[in-house]
Design an enzyme around this catalytic site. Structure first.
Site, PDB file in Angstrom:
ATOM      1  CG  ASP A  32       0.805  -1.791   6.254  1.00 50.72           C
ATOM      2  OD1 ASP A  32      -0.105  -1.757   7.106  1.00 50.72           O
ATOM      3  OD2 ASP A  32       0.693  -1.306   5.111  1.00 50.72           O
ATOM      4  CD  GLN A  60      -6.749  -4.002   4.489  1.00 46.08           C
ATOM      5  OE1 GLN A  60      -7.691  -4.660   4.932  1.00 46.08           O
ATOM      6  NE2 GLN A  60      -6.917  -2.797   3.976  1.00 46.08           N
ATOM      7  CB  CYS A  76      -3.717   3.269  -1.801  1.00 42.95           C
ATOM      8  SG  CYS A  76      -5.029   4.475  -1.692  1.00 42.95           S
ATOM      9  CE  LYS A 120      -7.163   0.149   6.336  1.00 44.42           C
ATOM     10  NZ  LYS A 120      -7.933   0.681   5.230  1.00 44.42           N
ATOM     11  CG  HIS A 171      -1.851   1.051   1.375  1.00 39.49           C
ATOM     12  ND1 HIS A 171      -1.528   2.327   1.756  1.00 39.49           N
ATOM     13  CD2 HIS A 171      -3.182   1.059   1.141  1.00 39.49           C
ATOM     14  CE1 HIS A 171      -2.624   3.083   1.752  1.00 39.49           C
ATOM     15  NE2 HIS A 171      -3.641   2.341   1.378  1.00 39.49           N
TER      16      HIS A 171
END
Ligand code: C6P
Length: 434
Positions: A225, A228, A391, A251, A147
């Site tokens: 990261d 998600q 993105c 999220k 991303h």
């Protein structure tokens, strides 16, 4: 407020170990849906099907209530006042930190810095640790799966400090090419920063194995990261073998504007502040300042107190349902989606194959038609998906497409909704192919 750390690790680790050992009871999506009033509405006369969860999840009543009660009963600024409301606000803010830190199995609440979200968390590491540790001729390893929030900060850092960015390539099935990665690592590698789960492909990366690879071939700092992953999988930052973990509250059933960066304490101690302002100092002199202890050194200004409270409530909510159960539920939805969509002529699904484990993200392209047109037709049927490069421009470039239409699932989605998606896609196909 001083947060107590005694017995902390045992408590956090124990909870997580038990949760992981048990086979989860199946998730009751109908019961879960009752906590999300927003889902109970029609769009263009059809029941809303919300499949844009990778962009942002919906919020359960429990989270909205926690934020409401905080504002209606307890709000004041934190760490500053001696009065009752200041005490209560500080307590709420710091206990939310402790709650989320336990949830991640951090070694203590001091290892969790509140940020606006994953983007700010990654920028914080890049511009604090990165500026201090990465110099001329050094290398930063990221991947074609990033991303932009885990790409652009490193690009900026590399430009400023004369370092080189190296990209781990992707296999045709949407995995990181680990053989390629091994060739990129070396004594000049200062940073390795990768996604735990890809927002554009749904790949769950083997981040523990990658930790071993990073340690074997370099002395790099390893950053994940987790934007998600944290909403969907049990995350134990100590077991993952990383040095930093970034995530976003919105999220994972929490409010917007709050997220976090977990980091190992020795690294956090070493890092210079990221922003200056109130509350991040120990003492200010005319010519210099000294810094507050971690994590406060990184939290300049009045923080997002209500956001932290809401994220603490979101973590309570997710823990009650159970992350392992959420993952199982999403896997069933994903398998069904892939099976049904694979049967649509001219449709190509990106990411790991049907038989492989993947997160609840299903990106697809319909040959010869625009991903946006597909999403627009789905919208007319009450189905919310995202279309574009998400993105993650390097991902669509790697697979030779301009954009994908992406369905992404969460705990409140149902198999019937997946069927609606498949029907909607067939309708879009009929309309667009004429
Ligand atoms: N991805 C998506 O639709 P923020 O915006 O800071 O909360 O999260 C940024 C981010 C970082 N890493 C990954 C892997 C992400 O998926 C995201 C956000 C959304 O895919 C919005 S672009």
């Amino acid at each position: 407020m001083a947060t107590s750390t005694s017995g902390w690790t045992e408590r956090g680790a124990g909870t997580r170990a038990i949760a992981e050992a048990e086979k989860p009871a199946p998730l009751d999506a109908a019961a879960v849906r009752r906590d999300f009033p927003i889902l109970d509405q029609a769009v263009d006369g059809r029941p809303l099907v919300y499949l844009d969860n990778a962009a942002s999840s919906q919020k359960p009543r429990q989270v909205v209530d926690a934020i409401g009660m905080y504002y209606l009963r307890d709000h004041a600024n934190v760490h500053r006042g001696v009065h009752e409301l200041a005490r209560r606000a500080t307590e709420a803010y710091e206990s939310a930190r402790e709650r989320v830190a336990i949830w991640l199995n951090a070694a203590g609440p001091h290892e969790l810095i509140w940020t606006r979200g994953a983007s700010e968390a990654l920028n914080l590491v890049a511009f604090s640790l990165g500026m201090a540790r990465v110099g001329q001729g050094d290398e930063i390893v990221i991947s074609e799966m990033e991303h932009h929030s885990n790409l652009v900060p490193w690009q900026l850092l590399a430009e400023r400090n004369g370092a080189t960015l190296r990209y781990v390539g992707l296999t045709d099935n949407g995995h990181l090419d680990l053989d390629h990665m091994a060739t990129l690592l070396g004594r000049r590698t200062r940073i390795v920063s990768l996604p735990h789960v890809s927002n554009a492909l749904g790949t769950i990366n083997p981040v523990r194995d990658i930790a071993a690879l990073v340690r074997e071939h370099s002395g790099a700092v390893y950053i994940l990261d987790g934007a998600q992953a944290a909403p969907h999988l049990p995350v134990d930052v100590q077991a993952l073998g990383c040095d930093f973990y970034a995530f976003s509250g919105h999220k994972m059933c929490g409010p917007t504007g709050i997220g976090g960066l977990w980091g190992r304490r020795p690294l956090l101690e070493e890092m210079p502040p990221y922003q200056g302002g109130g509350e991040m100092i120990e003492h200010v002199y005319p010519d210099r300042s000294t810094w507050a202890e971690v994590p406060h050194k990184f939290e300049a200004g009045t923080p997002n107190i209500a956001g932290a409270v809401g994220l603490g409530a979101a973590v309570d909510y997710l823990d009650n349902v159970g992350l392992a159960a959420i993952h199982e539920h999403e896997s069933a939805l994903t398998r069904r989606a892939i099976t049904l969509l694979a049967g649509v002529e001219g449709l190509r699904i990106l990411g790991p194959a049907e038989t492989e484990e993947r997160a609840g993200v299903v990106p697809f392209v319909m040959e010869g038609v625009s991903a946006q047109d597909v999403a627009t037709i789905l919208d007319t049927q009450g189905i919310a998906v995202r279309a574009g490069h998400h993105c993650a421009q390097l991902v669509v470039d790697r697979y030779g497409v301009a954009a994908t239409t992406r369905a992404s699932f969460y705990l409140y989605n149902t198999l019937e909704e997946v069927d609606r998606l498949a029907e909607g896609v067939k309708t879009a196909r009929r309309i667009l192919y004429g």
